[in-house]
Design a protein around this motif. Structure first.
Motif, PDB file in Angstrom:
ATOM      1  N   PHE A   1       5.530  -6.819 -14.248  1.00 35.46           N
ATOM      2  CA  PHE A   1       4.563  -5.754 -14.599  1.00 35.46           C
ATOM      3  C   PHE A   1       3.049  -6.739 -13.998  1.00 35.46           C
ATOM      4  CE2 PHE A   1       5.186  -2.008 -16.569  1.00 35.46           C
ATOM      5  CZ  PHE A   1       6.600  -2.233 -16.920  1.00 35.46           C
ATOM      6  N   ALA A   2       3.166  -8.157 -13.960  1.00 34.41           N
ATOM      7  CA  ALA A   2       1.859  -8.884 -13.589  1.00 34.41           C
ATOM      8  C   ALA A   2       2.203  -8.581 -11.930  1.00 34.41           C
ATOM      9  CB  ALA A   2       2.105 -10.214 -13.752  1.00 34.41           C
ATOM     10  N   ASP A   3       3.398  -8.591 -11.270  1.00 35.03           N
ATOM     11  CA  ASP A   3       3.618  -8.784 -10.035  1.00 35.03           C
ATOM     12  C   ASP A   3       3.029  -7.062  -9.528  1.00 35.03           C
ATOM     13  OD1 ASP A   3       4.945 -11.140  -9.904  1.00 35.03           O
ATOM     14  OD2 ASP A   3       6.982 -10.084  -9.999  1.00 35.03           O
ATOM     15  N   LEU A   4       3.646  -6.190 -10.338  1.00 39.61           N
ATOM     16  CA  LEU A   4       3.062  -4.882  -9.817  1.00 39.61           C
ATOM     17  C   LEU A   4       1.544  -4.573 -10.012  1.00 39.61           C
ATOM     18  CD1 LEU A   4       5.773  -2.905 -12.066  1.00 39.61           C
ATOM     19  CD2 LEU A   4       5.602  -2.913  -9.377  1.00 39.61           C
ATOM     20  N   GLN A   5       0.938  -5.370 -10.959  1.00 37.96           N
ATOM     21  CA  GLN A   5      -0.742  -5.106 -10.919  1.00 37.96           C
ATOM     22  C   GLN A   5      -1.156  -5.808  -9.794  1.00 37.96           C
ATOM     23  OE1 GLN A   5      -2.764  -7.349 -14.177  1.00 37.96           O
ATOM     24  NE2 GLN A   5      -4.427  -5.790 -14.097  1.00 37.96           N
TER      25      GLN A   5
ATOM     26  N   ASN B   1      -2.752   0.072 -13.745  1.00 37.40           N
ATOM     27  CA  ASN B   1      -1.792   0.529 -12.974  1.00 37.40           C
ATOM     28  C   ASN B   1      -0.740   1.255 -13.295  1.00 37.40           C
ATOM     29  OD1 ASN B   1      -1.000  -2.336 -13.150  1.00 37.40           O
ATOM     30  ND2 ASN B   1       0.424  -1.834 -11.568  1.00 37.40           N
ATOM     31  N   VAL B   2      -0.434   1.244 -14.668  1.00 38.47           N
ATOM     32  CA  VAL B   2       0.807   1.674 -15.459  1.00 38.47           C
ATOM     33  C   VAL B   2       0.419   2.746 -16.136  1.00 38.47           C
ATOM     34  CG1 VAL B   2       2.369   1.274 -17.234  1.00 38.47           C
ATOM     35  CG2 VAL B   2       1.600  -0.472 -15.927  1.00 38.47           C
TER      36      VAL B   2
ATOM     37  N   GLY C   1      -1.064  -4.167  -6.780  1.00 41.08           N
ATOM     38  CA  GLY C   1      -1.821  -2.693  -6.833  1.00 41.08           C
ATOM     39  C   GLY C   1      -0.834  -1.723  -6.618  1.00 41.08           C
ATOM     40  N   ILE C   2       0.506  -1.856  -7.115  1.00 41.97           N
ATOM     41  CA  ILE C   2       1.409  -0.874  -7.104  1.00 41.97           C
ATOM     42  C   ILE C   2       1.459   0.043  -8.351  1.00 41.97           C
ATOM     43  CG2 ILE C   2       3.753  -0.309  -6.925  1.00 41.97           C
ATOM     44  CD1 ILE C   2       4.107  -3.012  -5.459  1.00 41.97           C
ATOM     45  N   PRO C   3       1.236   1.230  -7.800  1.00 40.44           N
ATOM     46  CA  PRO C   3       1.269   2.441  -9.128  1.00 40.44           C
ATOM     47  C   PRO C   3       2.425   2.302  -9.896  1.00 40.44           C
ATOM     48  CG  PRO C   3       0.202   3.393  -7.232  1.00 40.44           C
ATOM     49  CD  PRO C   3       0.672   2.119  -6.606  1.00 40.44           C
ATOM     50  N   THR C   4       2.557   2.193 -11.031  1.00 37.66           N
ATOM     51  CA  THR C   4       3.885   2.366 -11.894  1.00 37.66           C
ATOM     52  C   THR C   4       3.943   3.297 -12.927  1.00 37.66           C
ATOM     53  OG1 THR C   4       3.990  -0.041 -11.689  1.00 37.66           O
ATOM     54  CG2 THR C   4       4.984   0.577 -13.364  1.00 37.66           C
ATOM     55  N   LEU C   5       4.806   4.090 -12.688  1.00 36.99           N
ATOM     56  CA  LEU C   5       4.934   5.313 -13.673  1.00 36.99           C
ATOM     57  C   LEU C   5       5.965   5.026 -14.706  1.00 36.99           C
ATOM     58  CD1 LEU C   5       4.566   8.367 -14.795  1.00 36.99           C
ATOM     59  CD2 LEU C   5       6.053   9.228 -12.627  1.00 36.99           C
ATOM     60  N   VAL C   6       6.077   4.948 -15.695  1.00 38.49           N
ATOM     61  CA  VAL C   6       6.859   4.952 -16.842  1.00 38.49           C
ATOM     62  C   VAL C   6       7.248   6.244 -17.164  1.00 38.49           C
ATOM     63  CG1 VAL C   6       7.728   3.840 -19.200  1.00 38.49           C
ATOM     64  CG2 VAL C   6       6.265   2.679 -17.418  1.00 38.49           C
ATOM     65  N   PHE C   7       8.319   6.635 -16.943  1.00 39.44           N
ATOM     66  CA  PHE C   7       8.766   8.051 -17.314  1.00 39.44           C
ATOM     67  C   PHE C   7       9.853   8.397 -18.360  1.00 39.44           C
ATOM     68  CE2 PHE C   7       8.673  11.666 -13.859  1.00 39.44           C
ATOM     69  CZ  PHE C   7       8.224  12.597 -14.882  1.00 39.44           C
ATOM     70  N   SER C   8       9.331   8.899 -19.320  1.00 37.91           N
ATOM     71  CA  SER C   8      10.148   8.737 -20.512  1.00 37.91           C
ATOM     72  C   SER C   8      10.607  10.202 -21.153  1.00 37.91           C
ATOM     73  CB  SER C   8       9.883   7.797 -21.662  1.00 37.91           C
ATOM     74  OG  SER C   8      10.621   7.960 -22.814  1.00 37.91           O
ATOM     75  N   ALA C   9      11.709  10.639 -21.205  1.00 39.82           N
ATOM     76  CA  ALA C   9      11.749  11.840 -22.195  1.00 39.82           C
ATOM     77  C   ALA C   9      11.932  11.482 -23.862  1.00 39.82           C
ATOM     78  CB  ALA C   9      13.181  12.589 -21.753  1.00 39.82           C
ATOM     79  N   GLY C  10      11.646  10.277 -24.149  1.00 37.83           N
ATOM     80  CA  GLY C  10      11.587   9.935 -25.455  1.00 37.83           C
ATOM     81  C   GLY C  10      10.169  10.202 -25.921  1.00 37.83           C
ATOM     82  N   LEU C  11       9.687   9.453 -26.705  1.00 33.41           N
ATOM     83  CA  LEU C  11       8.304   9.479 -27.631  1.00 33.41           C
ATOM     84  C   LEU C  11       7.212   8.524 -26.902  1.00 33.41           C
ATOM     85  CD1 LEU C  11       7.056  11.111 -29.917  1.00 33.41           C
ATOM     86  CD2 LEU C  11       7.245   9.200 -31.091  1.00 33.41           C
TER      87      LEU C  11
ATOM     88  N   GLU D   1       0.927  -1.305   0.115  1.00 31.68           N
ATOM     89  CA  GLU D   1       0.001   0.117   0.209  1.00 31.68           C
ATOM     90  C   GLU D   1       0.820   1.396  -0.111  1.00 31.68           C
ATOM     91  OE1 GLU D   1      -0.056  -2.143   2.692  1.00 31.68           O
ATOM     92  OE2 GLU D   1      -1.967  -3.481   2.018  1.00 31.68           O
ATOM     93  N   ARG D   2       1.992   1.126   0.556  1.00 33.81           N
ATOM     94  CA  ARG D   2       3.078   2.407   0.621  1.00 33.81           C
ATOM     95  C   ARG D   2       3.754   2.386  -0.720  1.00 33.81           C
ATOM     96  NH1 ARG D   2       4.901   3.240   6.714  1.00 33.81           N
ATOM     97  NH2 ARG D   2       6.116   4.935   5.656  1.00 33.81           N
ATOM     98  N   MET D   3       3.887   1.408  -1.621  1.00 35.00           N
ATOM     99  CA  MET D   3       4.835   1.424  -2.592  1.00 35.00           C
ATOM    100  C   MET D   3       4.477   2.050  -4.038  1.00 35.00           C
ATOM    101  SD  MET D   3       7.561  -0.445  -1.562  1.00 35.00           S
ATOM    102  CE  MET D   3       8.202  -0.424  -3.139  1.00 35.00           C
ATOM    103  N   GLN D   4       5.262   2.723  -4.578  1.00 35.68           N
ATOM    104  CA  GLN D   4       5.014   3.134  -5.972  1.00 35.68           C
ATOM    105  C   GLN D   4       6.394   2.761  -6.740  1.00 35.68           C
ATOM    106  OE1 GLN D   4       5.509   7.147  -7.387  1.00 35.68           O
ATOM    107  NE2 GLN D   4       5.391   7.853  -5.097  1.00 35.68           N
ATOM    108  N   LEU D   5       6.305   2.620  -7.960  1.00 40.88           N
ATOM    109  CA  LEU D   5       7.628   2.451  -9.047  1.00 40.88           C
ATOM    110  C   LEU D   5       7.665   3.420 -10.031  1.00 40.88           C
ATOM    111  CD1 LEU D   5       9.541  -0.435  -9.832  1.00 40.88           C
ATOM    112  CD2 LEU D   5       8.416   0.187 -11.969  1.00 40.88           C
TER     113      LEU D   5
END
Ligand code: MG7
Length: 318
Positions: A157-161, A191-192, A164-174, A48-52
């Protein structure tokens, strides 16, 4: 003695030596006791306290493939689209050769680099303007690379889902390429969230990138301030950050100072020359590791304790 007793009871229950993936030769830590302490915080705090927060290019995709084939970056996938005018490709290459050396210049101070990066992304957006373009072109090229994600990305990604861990994919790309690859690899779960530069269209023609511009040096949670995603995660103070570039380590810099963060850095190129900086920047440095095994092991520890707690609660209410 009372004092000894106290030490005994506050001793962390998990020891780094007992986590086999962290004991591998290619897994380096400057301060293993810090990693041990934070892992124990993560395990006690639960999912509950995690995020990626993860970078995309060469962090979710592999830095090196088994057959030696090169994996394009998210901008590279776009640039490979057949319908782009020839002038786009030549001009875009020119920009790359001008600005890329500035981006990685070890001597120029970051505030000075920022203005060049804004210039690069702005000019690149201006080039991607005024001609028709269809997303299916990106999808077609991205489909060739859905197997170029790190080993066990699907499981990760299945583990993260599941947790229930919110997962931010952060990209300076496209972003269009990032989402396309993640979708086609079947990991774009609810959750992604992908925060990146997305193509903009006007009257059926390409019209550069949508705002806000995400470049190498503003890629942190401060650009998310006040956004819907920020509201979702700002109370989640246990954070795993993953990246392949030194700048990726700052991706969580908008979060409260009291947060516990483990930064995982994937190091592949110029290992010896980069080692020192990577060790000082990331808590865990993985040398030529093309898997998701280390972040998965952290989630497994969190999940195990979570299940034990749940079982205990169920039993106490029986
Ligand atoms: N990068 C940044 N820009 C471009 C571009 O217009 N074309 C290409 N091919 N690459 C670009 O994933 C983010 C990385 O993409 C590069 C505007 C930068 O090196 C940046 O770190």
């Amino acid at each position: 003695m009372g004092c000894e007793e106290k030490q005994e009871t506050t001793k962390p229950s998990l020891r780094i030596q007992d986590i086999p993936v962290l004991m591998q030769d290619h897994c380096r830590m400057l301060d293993p006791s810090k990693v041990e302490r934070i892992i124990n915080e993560f395990v006690q705090g639960g999912p509950e306290r995690m995020q990626l927060v993860s970078d995309f290019d060469y962090t979710i995709t592999k830095q090196r493939t088994e057959d030696g084939s090169v994996v394009p970056s998210s901008f590279g996938i776009f640039n490979a689209c057949q319908s782009l005018p020839d002038s786009f490709k030549t001009e875009s290459d020119k920009l790359y050769h001008k600005y890329r050396p500035i981006e990685i210049d070890p001597h120029m101070p970051i505030p000075e680099k920022v203005q060049y990066m804004v210039e690069w992304w702005t000019k690149s957006g201006a080039l991607a303007t005024g001609f028709p373009f269809d997303q299916s072109e990106i999808d077609q090229i991205a489909s060739k690379y859905k197997n170029a994600l790190r080993d066990r990305t699907h499981e990760f990604f299945a583990d993260l889902q599941r947790l229930g861990i919110p997962t931010l994919v952060f990209s300076a790309g496209l972003g269009n390429s990032v989402v396309s690859l993640l979708r086609q690899a079947n990991v774009m779960h609810p959750n992604v969230k992908v925060v990146s530069n997305f193509l903009q269209f006007r009257n059926g023609l390409l019209d550069g990138f949508q705002q806000p511009m995400i470049h190498t040096f503003n890629k942190n949670e401060t650009v998310l301030d006040g956004s819907e995603y920020y509201n979702l995660v700002h109370t989640r103070d246990h954070i795993i950050v993953m990246g392949d570039s030194l700048g990726d380590a700052d991706m969580a810099s908008g979060v409260p100072a009291s947060s516990h963060i483990i930064k995982i850095g994937f190091l592949f190129e110029h290992v010896e020359a980069n080692m020192d900086k990577y060790m000082k920047t990331f808590d865990i440095v993985l040398v030529d590791d093309q898997t998701m095994d280390v972040p998965r092991a952290l989630l497994a520890l969190i999940e195990k304790q979570h299940q034990l707690k749940q079982q205990a609660t169920t039993q106490s209410t029986l």
